[in-house]
Design a protein around this motif. Structure first.
Motif, PDB file in Angstrom:
ATOM      1  N   ARG A 243      45.328  31.063  30.521  1.00 58.22           N
ATOM      2  CA  ARG A 243      45.452  30.862  31.984  1.00 58.22           C
ATOM      3  C   ARG A 243      45.119  29.232  32.365  1.00 58.22           C
ATOM      4  O   ARG A 243      45.892  28.935  33.172  1.00 58.22           O
ATOM      5  CB  ARG A 243      44.459  31.803  32.841  1.00 58.22           C
ATOM      6  N   ARG A 244      44.220  28.798  31.846  1.00 59.36           N
ATOM      7  CA  ARG A 244      43.901  27.222  31.993  1.00 59.36           C
ATOM      8  C   ARG A 244      44.848  26.233  31.087  1.00 59.36           C
ATOM      9  O   ARG A 244      44.588  25.069  31.495  1.00 59.36           O
ATOM     10  CB  ARG A 244      42.370  26.986  31.555  1.00 59.36           C
ATOM     11  N   LEU A 248      51.003  26.797  29.464  1.00 68.09           N
ATOM     12  CA  LEU A 248      51.262  28.117  29.904  1.00 68.09           C
ATOM     13  C   LEU A 248      51.283  28.376  31.515  1.00 68.09           C
ATOM     14  O   LEU A 248      51.876  29.175  31.864  1.00 68.09           O
ATOM     15  CB  LEU A 248      50.345  29.044  29.514  1.00 68.09           C
ATOM     16  N   ALA A 249      50.270  27.600  32.095  1.00 65.11           N
ATOM     17  CA  ALA A 249      50.264  27.570  33.600  1.00 65.11           C
ATOM     18  C   ALA A 249      51.505  27.148  34.251  1.00 65.11           C
ATOM     19  O   ALA A 249      51.737  27.762  35.491  1.00 65.11           O
ATOM     20  CB  ALA A 249      49.069  26.866  33.857  1.00 65.11           C
ATOM     21  N   ARG A 250      52.402  26.273  33.663  1.00 61.81           N
ATOM     22  CA  ARG A 250      53.488  25.876  34.210  1.00 61.81           C
ATOM     23  C   ARG A 250      54.665  26.938  34.238  1.00 61.81           C
ATOM     24  O   ARG A 250      55.602  26.946  34.998  1.00 61.81           O
ATOM     25  CB  ARG A 250      54.109  24.708  33.418  1.00 61.81           C
ATOM     26  N   ASP A 251      54.504  27.836  33.333  1.00 62.74           N
ATOM     27  CA  ASP A 251      55.366  29.064  33.443  1.00 62.74           C
ATOM     28  C   ASP A 251      54.943  30.144  34.333  1.00 62.74           C
ATOM     29  O   ASP A 251      54.040  30.915  33.948  1.00 62.74           O
ATOM     30  CB  ASP A 251      55.630  29.511  31.767  1.00 62.74           C
ATOM     31  N   ALA A 255      52.577  33.233  33.469  1.00 60.96           N
ATOM     32  CA  ALA A 255      51.208  32.936  33.995  1.00 60.96           C
ATOM     33  C   ALA A 255      50.826  34.181  34.680  1.00 60.96           C
ATOM     34  O   ALA A 255      49.881  34.975  34.758  1.00 60.96           O
ATOM     35  CB  ALA A 255      51.164  31.976  34.881  1.00 60.96           C
ATOM     36  N   GLN A 256      51.963  35.081  35.532  1.00 66.44           N
ATOM     37  CA  GLN A 256      51.607  36.229  36.096  1.00 66.44           C
ATOM     38  C   GLN A 256      51.566  37.551  35.110  1.00 66.44           C
ATOM     39  O   GLN A 256      50.445  38.413  35.151  1.00 66.44           O
ATOM     40  CB  GLN A 256      53.000  36.426  36.749  1.00 66.44           C
ATOM     41  N   GLU A 257      52.205  37.162  33.940  1.00 64.14           N
ATOM     42  CA  GLU A 257      51.711  38.286  32.867  1.00 64.14           C
ATOM     43  C   GLU A 257      50.603  37.983  32.317  1.00 64.14           C
ATOM     44  O   GLU A 257      49.886  39.253  32.180  1.00 64.14           O
ATOM     45  CB  GLU A 257      52.853  38.179  31.637  1.00 64.14           C
ATOM     46  N   ILE A 258      50.104  37.018  32.460  1.00 63.20           N
ATOM     47  CA  ILE A 258      48.624  36.728  31.714  1.00 63.20           C
ATOM     48  C   ILE A 258      47.601  37.530  32.841  1.00 63.20           C
ATOM     49  O   ILE A 258      46.528  37.941  32.494  1.00 63.20           O
ATOM     50  CB  ILE A 258      48.444  35.228  31.372  1.00 63.20           C
TER      51      ILE A 258
END
Length: 437
Positions: A243-244, A248-251, A255-258
């Protein structure tokens, strides 16, 4: 031989059933003796007034009075809480043999055809008594009969009446019939007592097997919960790192799936924690207090939020709202029923609660195909399932045992309008905050 409560071979579960059976057998003896008293009075009357044979009525009346007094003592004995022992039954049958001996002594001794009633005493002893007492009963009967051959009061026959041999044959026929009828009545009732005892023993063995099964399942669940703790914690850390990560945070979709994955991992950790807290216990030690209305409504709403059925409904029919323990085991039982109902009936699930005095009733209804006959007849047995899954069929098994631990019962039926209904009935005191946890 029917064991009594003092039999050392009995287990702790068998002893109460043996005590109840011995008490019923003594009651059967009491009833048999009343029949014997009536039969003896009728026989004495027929011989004295019908056949004109002179009998010592005063002495025989005294013997019958002693017999009635002894039976009255047995009736009073049945009111005592102490278990009926083998020794008591032996003394009772020996007393009956002595009374019979006294009556035969006054009416011809060994020439009286009713000496065949000694065999009745021996047969009853063989059915009711332990081995040593059975042989003791044989000895009592033999000694009584031998005593009659040494001393007795001969019958005084009327002049011009039937001879002794004719009277003996007639009395032997009556005595044989009396033996046969009394044995059929007594043995039939004793067999009924034995069948009832065996059925209760089978139920106790079944319950013990089910409880052992639950213990093993609890151990397995606890072990699995311990083993799952480490990988779940590792997944939680990895997802937190993902998450950090800027890439990955830009997608936003990823990010919602995480976040969804983290929520599911957190839920798994919560479930594991709950298993560890309540493994092997009917009530979790950290259970809090809640009002009955809010507890049941909360259970249903939490289930509906998790499963999301739009056609599920809850009807609160509680007339009162006492403070109860928010029992986690009962919550899981209700949840299992709702899950099963939704699996069988995606088009309609209803939960209804009612409180009548101290009796709480919870009904879960669905609009599915209903229960097969084998499920209804074997309600609560493990691994009975219509879903065809290996290891399935434990939901109702756990529900039945949880409710039984709380002092309640579970019943199921197919509704006339279609679908199935499972009813939980348990005393409100089982959820009282004063009840021992």
């Amino acid at each position: 031989m029917i064991p009594t409560a003092d039999d050392p071979r009995l287990t702790r579960d068998q002893a109460p059933l043996a005590a109840a059976t011995a008490r019923k057998n003594l009651l059967q003896l009491v009833q048999l003796r009343w029949i014997a008293v009536l039969g003896q009075i009728v026989t004495i009357g027929v011989v004295e007034f019908g056949l004109k044979v002179d009998l010592p009525l005063a002495a025989m009346g005294l013997v019958l009075a002693v017999f009635v007094a002894g039976n009255t003592v047995s009736v009073m004995r049945l009111r005592w809480p102490n278990p009926v022992t083998n020794r008591e039954l032996f003394v009772t049958l020996s007393f009956d043999a002595l009374v019979l001996t006294a009556l035969l002594y006054l009416s011809g001794g060994p020439t009286n055809p009713f000496t065949s009633l000694y065999l009745l005493q021996v047969i009853l002893g063989a059915v009711l008594l332990e081995a040593w007492a059975v042989w003791g009963m044989v000895g009592v009967a033999m000694l009584c009969f031998l005593g009659l051959t040494a001393a007795y009061r001969p019958l005084v026959l009327p002049p011009g009446g039937p001879d002794l041999f004719t009277l003996y044959i007639a009395g032997a026929i009556v005595g044989f019939g009396l033996d046969a009828v009394l044995l059929v009545i007594f043995i039939s009732r004793i067999n009924a007592n034995l069948r009832l005892r065996d059925a209760r023993l089978a139920a106790l063995r079944q319950r013990a097997a089910e409880e052992d099964h639950i213990v093993r399942m609890g151990l397995l669940a606890s072990g699995a919960a311990h083993e799952l703790g480490t990988p779940l914690a590792t997944l939680d850390v990895i997802l937190g790192d993902w998450r950090r990560m800027p890439k990955l945070a830009r997608d936003k979709e990823l990010a919602q799936e995480i976040e969804d994955m983290r929520s599911e991992v957190a839920r798994c950790k919560q479930i594991v924690t709950g298993v560890l807290l309540s493994a092997g216990e009917a009530r979790a030690e950290n259970a809090g207090a809640a009002s009955l209305k809010s507890y049941l409504a909360g259970v249903f709403e939490e289930w509906r939020d998790r499963r999301g059925p739009a056609v599920a409904g809850y009807e609160d029919g509680l007339a009162a709202d006492p403070l109860v323990v928010a029992d986690s085991a009962l919550k899981q039982a209700i949840t299992n029923l709702l899950d099963n109902a939704l699996d069988a009936s995606p088009d309609g699930v209803w939960m209804r609660s009612r409180l009548d005095g101290d009796q709480l009733t919870i009904r879960v209804q669905d609009a599915g195909p209903g229960f097969p006959t084998e499920i209804l007849t074997g309600l609560g047995k493990p691994y009975q399932s219509t879903k065809g899954k290996a290891g399935g069929g434990l939901g109702l098994f756990l529900v039945v045992n949880v409710v039984r631990k709380l002092g309640g019962r579970v019943s199921a039926r197919n509704r006339d309008t279609g679908g199935a209904e499972v009813t939980l009935s348990l005393p409100l005191s089982a959820l009282s905050i004063e009840a021992p946890a």
